[in-house]
Scaffold this active site. Structure first.
Site, PDB file in Angstrom:
ATOM      1  N   CYS A  79      19.017   0.179  -0.609  1.00 44.66           N
ATOM      2  CA  CYS A  79      17.912   0.184  -1.582  1.00 44.66           C
ATOM      3  C   CYS A  79      17.004   1.363  -1.260  1.00 44.66           C
ATOM      4  O   CYS A  79      16.628   1.560  -0.109  1.00 44.66           O
ATOM      5  CB  CYS A  79      17.105  -1.113  -1.486  1.00 44.66           C
ATOM      6  SG  CYS A  79      15.663  -1.099  -2.581  1.00 44.66           S
ATOM      7  N   CYS A 115      17.137  -3.848 -12.147  1.00 42.09           N
ATOM      8  CA  CYS A 115      17.741  -2.977 -11.145  1.00 42.09           C
ATOM      9  C   CYS A 115      18.653  -3.854 -10.302  1.00 42.09           C
ATOM     10  O   CYS A 115      18.186  -4.769  -9.628  1.00 42.09           O
ATOM     11  CB  CYS A 115      16.681  -2.314 -10.262  1.00 42.09           C
ATOM     12  SG  CYS A 115      17.444  -1.377  -8.912  1.00 42.09           S
ATOM     13  N   ASN A 160       3.047  -0.659  -2.767  1.00 37.94           N
ATOM     14  CA  ASN A 160       4.261  -1.451  -2.583  1.00 37.94           C
ATOM     15  C   ASN A 160       5.395  -0.729  -3.300  1.00 37.94           C
ATOM     16  O   ASN A 160       5.300  -0.495  -4.500  1.00 37.94           O
ATOM     17  CB  ASN A 160       4.065  -2.858  -3.176  1.00 37.94           C
ATOM     18  CG  ASN A 160       5.360  -3.669  -3.220  1.00 37.94           C
ATOM     19  OD1 ASN A 160       5.495  -4.569  -4.029  1.00 37.94           O
ATOM     20  ND2 ASN A 160       6.302  -3.368  -2.363  1.00 37.94           N
ATOM     21  N   GLY A 161       6.435  -0.400  -2.547  1.00 31.91           N
ATOM     22  CA  GLY A 161       7.570   0.291  -3.147  1.00 31.91           C
ATOM     23  C   GLY A 161       7.999   1.450  -2.280  1.00 31.91           C
ATOM     24  O   GLY A 161       7.727   1.461  -1.066  1.00 31.91           O
ATOM     25  N   CYS A 219      13.406  -5.473 -10.204  1.00 28.41           N
ATOM     26  CA  CYS A 219      14.261  -5.696  -9.025  1.00 28.41           C
ATOM     27  C   CYS A 219      14.845  -7.108  -9.060  1.00 28.41           C
ATOM     28  O   CYS A 219      14.107  -8.110  -9.053  1.00 28.41           O
ATOM     29  CB  CYS A 219      13.430  -5.501  -7.760  1.00 28.41           C
ATOM     30  SG  CYS A 219      14.263  -6.045  -6.264  1.00 28.41           S
ATOM     31  N   TYR A 226      15.105 -13.313  -3.228  1.00 25.10           N
ATOM     32  CA  TYR A 226      14.506 -13.530  -1.917  1.00 25.10           C
ATOM     33  C   TYR A 226      13.041 -13.120  -1.797  1.00 25.10           C
ATOM     34  O   TYR A 226      12.240 -13.843  -1.210  1.00 25.10           O
ATOM     35  CB  TYR A 226      15.311 -12.754  -0.865  1.00 25.10           C
ATOM     36  CG  TYR A 226      14.692 -12.734   0.513  1.00 25.10           C
ATOM     37  CD1 TYR A 226      14.792 -13.831   1.364  1.00 25.10           C
ATOM     38  CD2 TYR A 226      14.000 -11.607   0.978  1.00 25.10           C
ATOM     39  CE1 TYR A 226      14.218 -13.818   2.637  1.00 25.10           C
ATOM     40  CE2 TYR A 226      13.428 -11.584   2.248  1.00 25.10           C
ATOM     41  CZ  TYR A 226      13.549 -12.689   3.069  1.00 25.10           C
ATOM     42  OH  TYR A 226      12.994 -12.680   4.317  1.00 25.10           O
ATOM     43  N   GLY A 244       4.966  -8.938   3.788  1.00 24.36           N
ATOM     44  CA  GLY A 244       4.726  -7.967   4.843  1.00 24.36           C
ATOM     45  C   GLY A 244       4.039  -8.590   6.028  1.00 24.36           C
ATOM     46  O   GLY A 244       2.944  -9.142   5.887  1.00 24.36           O
ATOM     47  N   CYS A 255       6.085  -4.631   0.265  1.00 26.01           N
ATOM     48  CA  CYS A 255       4.771  -4.938   0.807  1.00 26.01           C
ATOM     49  C   CYS A 255       4.016  -5.791  -0.198  1.00 26.01           C
ATOM     50  O   CYS A 255       4.485  -6.023  -1.316  1.00 26.01           O
ATOM     51  CB  CYS A 255       3.982  -3.654   1.049  1.00 26.01           C
ATOM     52  SG  CYS A 255       4.779  -2.524   2.199  1.00 26.01           S
TER      53      CYS A 255
HETATM   54  P1  AMP Z   1      21.301 -10.814   8.049  1.00 29.48           P
HETATM   55  O1  AMP Z   1      21.344 -11.393   9.432  1.00 29.48           O
HETATM   56  O2  AMP Z   1      20.982  -9.357   8.090  1.00 29.48           O
HETATM   57  O3  AMP Z   1      22.524 -11.118   7.249  1.00 29.48           O
HETATM   58  O4  AMP Z   1      20.054 -11.472   7.331  1.00 29.48           O
HETATM   59  C1  AMP Z   1      20.142 -12.251   6.195  1.00 29.48           C
HETATM   60  C2  AMP Z   1      18.947 -13.164   6.146  1.00 29.48           C
HETATM   61  O5  AMP Z   1      17.771 -12.382   6.057  1.00 29.48           O
HETATM   62  C3  AMP Z   1      18.993 -14.085   4.949  1.00 29.48           C
HETATM   63  O6  AMP Z   1      18.870 -15.380   5.456  1.00 29.48           O
HETATM   64  C4  AMP Z   1      17.795 -13.724   4.113  1.00 29.48           C
HETATM   65  O7  AMP Z   1      17.020 -14.871   3.853  1.00 29.48           O
HETATM   66  C5  AMP Z   1      16.989 -12.778   4.947  1.00 29.48           C
HETATM   67  N1  AMP Z   1      16.684 -11.559   4.205  1.00 29.48           N
HETATM   68  C6  AMP Z   1      17.242 -11.081   3.097  1.00 29.48           C
HETATM   69  N2  AMP Z   1      16.700  -9.912   2.734  1.00 29.48           N
HETATM   70  C7  AMP Z   1      15.777  -9.627   3.650  1.00 29.48           C
HETATM   71  C8  AMP Z   1      14.863  -8.560   3.839  1.00 29.48           C
HETATM   72  N3  AMP Z   1      14.791  -7.531   3.015  1.00 29.48           N
HETATM   73  N4  AMP Z   1      14.054  -8.617   4.912  1.00 29.48           N
HETATM   74  C9  AMP Z   1      14.120  -9.628   5.771  1.00 29.48           C
HETATM   75  N5  AMP Z   1      14.936 -10.671   5.640  1.00 29.48           N
HETATM   76  C10 AMP Z   1      15.772 -10.671   4.605  1.00 29.48           C
END
Ligand code: AMP
Length: 494
Positions: free
Chosen positions: A414, A465, A129-130, A268, A274, A55, A28
């Site tokens: 996670c 982490c 956040n966390g 993290c 990302y 978020g 968040c």
């Molecule tokens: P997936 O279809 O589940 O493999 O989604 C991977 C894509 O989601 C990648 O293009 C990332 O940019 C994005 N992504 C990675 N981590 C997250 C996250 N925690 N929440 C939303 N999108 C994510």
């Protein structure tokens, strides 16, 4: 929706511990400002706007004018929740803001933050956040302290970890910083907290500093925020990161700081991959530059003969720049992203699922046609994005599609604030890289190595982490973790 309180025990606020309050607590954005004479709600609005990427599910602001706290929060993007009328009605000198993110679980008003609770000395509002990993212990502590209205067993993926902290703080007949001093040492897991009563802003970061939290200076006050980008945007100057295990207290007397725990940094690694904005600075390094470097290392580790490097925008862009630079293969934009598709609108209906990735990304056919492509993205989680994307690129005439990923395979859940919830959901938990390659339909697939990624951050391995990549959990995991696919060898090290 607005609520306010100046009286202890205000009955209108019992929804804070509503049994419907469920769903994962994810990455968040938090923001706090203490600035007499400034429009603190508006500053919070802009700060949260800058943190919108952390978020998109709900947004909220709590403001104090010194006499009472007003909280306004609702489902949706920051710009959907707040308008001119609302912002100008939120008057005061002290505020906190929160943007909440969740891809699964209940999208309900009760999960929106800041949470609020009345205590013996007035109101307490809190944004988090966390994710806390010892909610059962906290629940027991709350019962010991005589709070009877937390009737149910809290589940490990409940957003109620935040409400629990607010409730615990409200059991102390003391100043907010004194209450925080008592409560913070009991919290386990990842937490960046912004909290306030009518007079005081308190910010705290867990001893591992898993999620980022920074301090900024305004001409007439202070701000705290999840990322430096939010500090920049409200016109504050960056002072420093809030240290792992540090609590900062800001009131009329100024800023005071103290440690509630010894720092044991475990930042993290996925923030670098990302979560954080590219213009944010973490550990003295601009995230964009780290990601470009990651792309360079990826090109060295996973070379391929191709005609064009294209990013999956926006998250893959810096690494694609680095990959192109290092490999000498031209960089191009092969996909156009609609930046205005908020998660709120993507309800999991069949029609929406069919539209899938096209809602967000559309290929530039003239650029792609007949080309051997290197497609660079930051991560593969479930594999759906890449599978759909590759099909779309082939349909648009790509001759070959070579996927390069600027993080190692995400193999472990996670428990510290990202929604990688079970091993079963993670494609890399069950498949080898060549199997993932076939599953997503790519001509080749390469991931950066864990060492390569760590090298790009300039942070030592021990201070990061890496649990989602290597299964080594630096902090206590929740009791139900084993059912989520965690094996005994992946038990926490501390
Ligand atoms: P997936 O279809 O589940 O493999 O989604 C991977 C894509 O989601 C990648 O293009 C990332 O940019 C994005 N992504 C990675 N981590 C997250 C996250 N925690 N929440 C939303 N999108 C994510």
């Amino acid at each position: 929706m607005l609520f306010s309180s100046s009286r202890p025990g205000d009955g209108r606020l019992t929804q804070e511990l509503d049994p419907q309050d469920q769903g994962p607590q994810d990455a968040c954005g938090v923001f706090g400002v203490f600035a007499p004479g400034e429009e603190v709600a508006r500053l919070s609005f802009f700060g949260m706007y800058a943190l919108q990427h952390r978020g998109q599910e709900s947004a909220g602001i709590a403001v104090s004018n010194g006499k009472r706290i007003m909280v306004f929060k609702d489902m949706g993007l920051v710009s959907q929740v707040f308008d001119e009328g609302t912002l100008s009605s939120l008057k005061g000198h002290l505020a906190i803001g929160h943007t909440r993110y969740s891809t699964t679980g209940a999208s309900v008003w009760n999960n929106a933050q800041p949470t609020f609770r009345s205590g013996p000395r007035g109101g307490i509002a809190l944004g988090h956040n966390g994710n806390l990993t010892n909610t059962e212990e906290l629940e027991a502590l709350l019962a010991e302290r005589g709070v009877a209205d937390v009737p149910r067993k809290l589940t490990m993926d409940s957003t109620n970890d935040t409400s629990l902290v607010t409730a615990l703080l409200s059991t102390y007949d003391a100043d907010l910083d004194e209450a925080a001093r008592e409560v913070l040492p009991h919290l386990k897991g990842a937490f960046c907290l912004v909290m306030m009563n009518e007079h005081t802003l308190v910010a705290a970061r867990d001893p591992q500093g898993i999620r980022p939290l920074v301090l900024g200076r305004l001409e007439q006050g202070w701000v705290v925020a999840s990322e430096t980008a939010a500090i920049d945007i409200v016109g504050a100057s960056f002072v420093r990161e809030i240290e792992p295990g540090e609590m900062v207290v800001i009131d009329q007397a100024g800023l005071r700081t103290e440690r509630f725990a010894e720092a044991r940094p475990k930042h993290c690694l996925f923030e670098y991959v990302y979560l954080a904005r590219p213009d944010t600075i973490i550990g003295g390094r601009r995230i964009h530059n780290v990601r470009v470097k990651v792309g360079k290392i990826l090109a060295e580790e996973s070379p391929v003969e191709a005609d064009l490097v294209i990013p999956v925008p926006e998250s893959g862009t810096p690494a694609a720049i680095g990959y192109a630079d290092q490999s000498g293969i031209p960089f191009g934009q092969g996909l156009v992203k609609n930046n205005y598709v908020g998660r709120t609108f993507i309800q999991p209906s069949d029609t929406m699922r069919r539209m899938g990735i096209r809602l967000k990304l559309n290929p530039l056919r003239d650029v792609i046609k007949g080309k051997r492509l290197v497609v660079v993205d930051d991560s593969i989680v479930r594999g759906n994005t890449q599978r759909q994307l590759i099909a779309m690129l082939r349909e648009a005439g790509a001759a070959e599609v070579h996927v390069r990923i600027s993080s190692p395979p995400v193999e472990w859940p996670c428990f510290y604030g990202i929604d990688f919830s079970t091993r079963a959901e993670l494609i890399a938990a069950g498949l080898e890289i060549d199997e993932i390659c076939r599953s997503i339909g790519a001509d080749s697939l390469g991931y950066i190595s864990l060492d390569g990624l760590i090298r790009a951050t300039h942070v030592t391995k021990d201070n990061l982490c890496r649990a989602c990549f290597d299964g080594v959990y630096p902090v206590q995991v929740p009791p139900g973790a084993r059912e989520l696919g965690l094996t005994p060898t992946q038990e926490p090290t501390t």
